[in-house]
Write an enzyme that holds these catalytic residues in place. Structure first.
Site, PDB file in Angstrom:
ATOM      1  N   MET A   1      91.943 -12.281 -37.481  1.00  0.00           N
ATOM      2  CA  MET A   1      93.331 -11.886 -37.725  1.00  0.00           C
ATOM      3  C   MET A   1      93.942 -11.265 -36.486  1.00  0.00           C
ATOM      4  O   MET A   1      93.398 -10.430 -35.869  1.00  0.00           O
ATOM      5  CB  MET A   1      93.189 -10.767 -38.997  1.00  0.00           C
TER       6      MET A   1
ATOM      7  N   HIS B   1      93.367  -4.131 -36.278  1.00  0.00           N
ATOM      8  CA  HIS B   1      92.415  -3.585 -37.296  1.00  0.00           C
ATOM      9  C   HIS B   1      91.041  -3.438 -36.677  1.00  0.00           C
ATOM     10  O   HIS B   1      90.573  -4.185 -35.617  1.00  0.00           O
ATOM     11  CB  HIS B   1      92.223  -4.715 -38.574  1.00  0.00           C
TER      12      HIS B   1
ATOM     13  N   CYS C   1      72.687  14.243 -22.128  1.00  0.00           N
ATOM     14  CA  CYS C   1      73.202  15.383 -21.806  1.00  0.00           C
ATOM     15  C   CYS C   1      72.820  15.072 -20.010  1.00  0.00           C
ATOM     16  O   CYS C   1      73.772  15.756 -19.491  1.00  0.00           O
ATOM     17  CB  CYS C   1      72.317  16.636 -22.299  1.00  0.00           C
TER      18      CYS C   1
END
Length: 332
Positions: A161, A165, A198
């Site tokens: 499409m 979206h 981290c």
């Protein structure tokens, strides 16, 4: 000269081959019309979609009517369905699990032709809040183990499409990619008693070589061993494993980082196809000492072919240090 690089998290190997820059493919998104009268995602065509599950809209507007800013609906042709029973079966050496789950569409904007980089930070924040709300809702279903959220843009990235979206697929099984990242993070933590994400954040902040942008709570980097040229990761600086526990302030900071990254990619590459994927903690874990949720953005500038499928090695002709330099400047 080409070199192999190992991803320190999931262990995959990538070949960085700068001499193959000529292999970059210019995937231009298909030309979209200025409007589609019968686009089911456009305002006024709400009757063409299943009833909405969630939306950001003014309180004066009704569900399944125009006025929304972000709208979540079930996919009309879902890969997985909630109404099935969970069945697991071993057939000799083989395993089978019934196709239960959910498949939803997050319609990101009422504007048919709006690109991701054109969305405001406030609007992007609402998209991420919609992701959070849907994950929290699906987390109540004990059959669901993981919710994958992703965005495809352009035909080569798998988009069908044109209207902006993203999609959500709830799964009864955790994806192999996430399991490998968790396993790599757990092994690293057992050996060093530190989180690998981290450590990556600290190392990238020290070297600055692959940092594209940072704000108070996020780092946007070209990863050490990227599968695709100009691949970007948005990683929380804090040790945060669970996306759906994010507060509004954190999602606002995420919106700023993603907005910057998409804008710089567009300035550097022009129009391009891409996939965007949220990597999150599976529901069966409440936390992880070696995992950060993060978003990966993968421009589709190279083709995946027989060598990649046969070997598991991806070939990337643009070193991440080089792509980071270009993206910081927003030029090529």
């Amino acid at each position: 000269m080409a070199e192999f690089r190992r991803d320190p998290i999931d262990g995959k190997w990538v070949i960085i081959a700068p001499e193959r820059k000529r292999m970059l493919v210019e995937f231009k998104p298909e030309p979209y019309p200025s409007s589609e009268r019968r686009c089911p995602f456009c305002p006024g065509n709400e009757s063409l979609t299943p009833p909405e599950l969630f939306a950001f809209r003014p309180p004066t507007t009704k569900p399944n009517q125009p006025g929304w800013r972000v709208r979540v609906i079930p996919n009309r042709e879902p890969i997985l369905r909630t109404e099935l029973e969970l069945e697991k079966e071993g057939i000799g050496s083989y395993d089978r699990v019934s196709g239960i789950g959910a498949h939803e569409v997050i319609i990101e904007t009422p504007e048919h032709n709006q690109t991701y980089s054109q969305l405001s930070e406030e609007h992007l924040k609402e998209i991420y809040l919609a992701w959070k709300e849907r994950i929290l809702d699906l987390k109540n279903d004990a059959r669901i183990k993981y919710v994958l959220i992703f965005k495809n843009y352009g035909l080569s990235a798998g988009a069908v499409m044109a209207h902006p979206h993203s999609q959500l697929i709830a799964l009864p099984i955790s994806p192999k990619q996430i399991i490998e990242e968790l396993r790599g993070g757990e092994e690293y933590f057992r050996f060093k008693e530190r989180c690998i994400f981290c450590d990556i954040v600290r190392q990238e902040l020290e070297s600055k070589e692959r940092v594209v942008f940072e704000n108070a709570r996020f780092l946007l980097i070209s990863p050490w061993a990227p599968i695709f040229p100009f691949e970007l990761w948005a990683v929380p600086k804090e040790h945060l494993s669970v996306f759906e526990e994010s507060d509004d302030e954190l999602l606002a900071e995420l919106a700023q980082v993603i907005k910057f990254g998409m804008s710089q990619l567009e300035k550097t590459l022009g129009s391009f196809h891409f996939n965007l994927v949220l990597h999150n903690l599976p529901f069966y874990l409440s936390s992880s000492p070696g995992f950060h949720w993060h978003i990966e953005i993968m421009p589709r500038l190279t083709r995946v072919a027989g060598f990649e499928y046969g070997s598991g090695f991806y070939v990337n002709p643009v070193p991440p240090e080089e792509s980071a330099r270009w993206l910081r400047k927003g030029e090529k």
